[in-house]
Design an enzyme around this catalytic site. Sequence first.
Site, mmCIF file in Angstrom:
data_model
loop_
_atom_site.group_PDB
_atom_site.id
_atom_site.type_symbol
_atom_site.label_atom_id
_atom_site.label_comp_id
_atom_site.label_asym_id
_atom_site.label_seq_id
_atom_site.Cartn_x
_atom_site.Cartn_y
_atom_site.Cartn_z
ATOM 1 N N HIS B 128 0.877 -1.171 0.000
ATOM 2 C CA HIS B 128 0.000 0.000 0.000
ATOM 3 C C HIS B 128 0.918 1.226 0.000
ATOM 4 O O HIS B 128 2.026 1.174 0.537
ATOM 5 C CB HIS B 128 -0.803 -0.052 1.298
ATOM 6 N N ASP B 205 3.057 -4.842 7.931
ATOM 7 C CA ASP B 205 1.829 -4.052 7.891
ATOM 8 C C ASP B 205 0.665 -5.037 7.951
ATOM 9 O O ASP B 205 0.379 -5.735 6.979
ATOM 10 C CB ASP B 205 1.840 -3.234 6.597
ATOM 11 N N GLN B 208 -4.423 -5.413 6.583
ATOM 12 C CA GLN B 208 -5.388 -6.265 5.877
ATOM 13 C C GLN B 208 -5.457 -7.682 6.445
ATOM 14 O O GLN B 208 -6.321 -8.458 6.064
ATOM 15 C CB GLN B 208 -5.030 -6.350 4.392
ATOM 16 N N LYS B 231 -10.578 -1.378 10.233
ATOM 17 C CA LYS B 231 -10.747 -2.524 9.344
ATOM 18 C C LYS B 231 -11.182 -3.769 10.105
ATOM 19 O O LYS B 231 -11.414 -4.822 9.516
ATOM 20 C CB LYS B 231 -9.442 -2.797 8.586
ATOM 21 N N CYS B 370 -4.605 2.263 -3.926
ATOM 22 C CA CYS B 370 -3.403 2.791 -3.255
ATOM 23 C C CYS B 370 -2.228 1.848 -3.411
ATOM 24 O O CYS B 370 -1.384 1.745 -2.515
ATOM 25 C CB CYS B 370 -3.642 3.061 -1.770
HETATM 26 C C1 PLP Z 1 -2.219 -2.867 3.498
HETATM 27 C C2 PLP Z 1 -2.607 -1.514 4.009
HETATM 28 N N1 PLP Z 1 -1.695 -0.755 4.625
HETATM 29 C C3 PLP Z 1 -2.006 0.456 5.111
HETATM 30 C C4 PLP Z 1 -3.258 0.983 5.005
HETATM 31 C C5 PLP Z 1 -3.540 2.348 5.556
HETATM 32 O O1 PLP Z 1 -4.350 2.269 6.668
HETATM 33 P P1 PLP Z 1 -4.928 3.573 7.364
HETATM 34 O O2 PLP Z 1 -5.509 4.400 6.262
HETATM 35 O O3 PLP Z 1 -5.941 3.078 8.312
HETATM 36 O O4 PLP Z 1 -3.782 4.263 8.021
HETATM 37 C C6 PLP Z 1 -4.252 0.238 4.375
HETATM 38 C C7 PLP Z 1 -5.620 0.786 4.214
HETATM 39 O O5 PLP Z 1 -6.229 0.719 3.174
HETATM 40 C C8 PLP Z 1 -3.906 -1.037 3.859
HETATM 41 O O6 PLP Z 1 -4.822 -1.779 3.225
#
Ligand code: PLP
Lengths: 144, 412
Positions: B128, B205, B208, B231, B370
């Site tokens: 992401h 991270d 997900q 999430k 993203c």
């Molecule tokens: C894999 C991953 N990392 C990071 C994020 C960013 O999360 P947040 O917007 O809650 O900070 C997301 C959110 O879509 C994600 O899917």
Amino acid sequence: MSSIQERQDEIIEEFSMFEDWMQRYEYMIELGKSLPLIDEKHKTEENIIKGCQSRVWVYAEMEKDNVEFTADSDAIITKGIIAILIRVFSGQKPEDIISADTGFIDAIGLKEHLSPTRANGLVSMIKQMKMYAIAYNSQQNNKA
Amino acid sequence: MTNTSEQILDISKIREDFPILKREINGKPLVYFDNAATSQTPRQVIDCIVDYYENKNANIHRGVHSLSQIATDAYEAARETVRKHFNAEFAHEIILTSGTTHSINLVANGYASVLKPEDEILVSAMEHHSNIVPWQMLCQKTGSQLKVIPMLHTGELDMEAYKELLNENTKLVFVNHVSNALGTINPIEQIINLAHGVDAKVLIDGAQAAPHLKADVQALDVDYYTVSAHKICGPTGVGMLYGKEELLNMLPPYQGGGEMISEVTFEKTTYAGLPHKFEAGTPNISGGIAFGAALDYMNNIGFDAIAAYEMELLNYATSEIQQIEEVEIYGTSPDKKTAVLSFNIAGLHPYDIGTLLDKMGIAVRTGHHCAQPIMEFYKIPGTVRASFSFYNTKAEIDAFITALKKAKSMLL
Ligand SMILES: Cc1ncc(COP(=O)(O)O)c(C=O)c1O
């Protein structure tokens, strides 16, 4: 040659005949297929409208005293939307395009596409078309 | 239709917990398949937020008065719930942040004073943007090298290439546990072990992964793990950074302010210990407490049952969608996937499909999610992504497939 206002009224009239969103979108898809296509050589980075989920190119040329628009997009609904804009603005004088109100978008039930966060960037398209008009307008004024 | 898991979990009862699932969109019952972007919120979590403002609202960690103590206790109890859920050794290894993005930036910022120009950072090709941009910014500051672990056409990481990239200069490795655009579950145990072999630290991270599976940070021996509460049935604007105690002690604070100090004079400030060092200012108190409530809610249902049921939904949706001609699915590594169906229909733009599905009450995500490098890899402008949660049903998938067929016939 009908004015911007007349063309907008015409489009509002056409859209008012549709009973539901399906018919409206089917019509937009049809319109998308009739879009006056931009010459491949104008499909440049510079003519891309930023902020769209689909890619949109718009180009404008002067034909006598009027602006003629061509465009393309990789998404068909976006093409339909831009075809509507081109129907209204193409062949009009720069100063008329600059001062045109675009409230008809609301009247034909496409208001949702007007939101600035909406990914198809209808607002950016209108802005880009008006920018062309402004540029050609100042060119004409310089010559005069 | 076999409804086994649907019955074991009593989905209709679970759906009762989610008020939003009763609403209509564009005159049609909402079918919410954008769970990977954010999950919906059960009544239990909403009630917890309301209860906080009705009964517990006070600033935490600072008042001698009883209400402040009540709020502080609730907040710290939530931290303990989070600790237990991820099996961290200590509660002070759980930093409550505003979400994954904040958590990653906190770590990236900390390494600005640690890394040297010869150091290398590895990031996977399926991250992401949240897990790419902070590291690019870090490398700009330190002059370190950012290297990319490539992916394969199946949507899996190229582990052979990863092994080759690792060397004694590798200091940090960043990989998502689960890809948001494809749903791939990455082999993070192996990734972590290999990185530790060259003394590199690993940030996973988990944004997900958390909705679908329970990570045990001690068993994984992971150095940093990040999560967003929104999430996993929790509120927006709150999340977690897990870090090993010694690493969090080593990292400098991210933001300065109240709460994070032990002593302040104009000459010198000494910082508070963990976790407060990283929690400057008044946090999202109700959100933190509700984060705990969300984990309780999901644990009550049970992650094994959730995973089994979601797999059933994914398999059903996958076999149904394959009946439609010219559908291409991205992220096909079998049985290493969460309930994400990322696809395109040949000749159609994802944006057009998403727009028409929305008109039929079906919420999916379209675009690059993203994760532009993934789209570049497949040479596509984006995908349509339907992501499922335990409160979705096969009947909703049927409605989605019907709507998709209709959209296709309108567009072609
Ligand atoms: C894999 C991953 N990392 C990071 C994020 C960013 O999360 P947040 O917007 O809650 O900070 C997301 C959110 O879509 C994600 O899917």
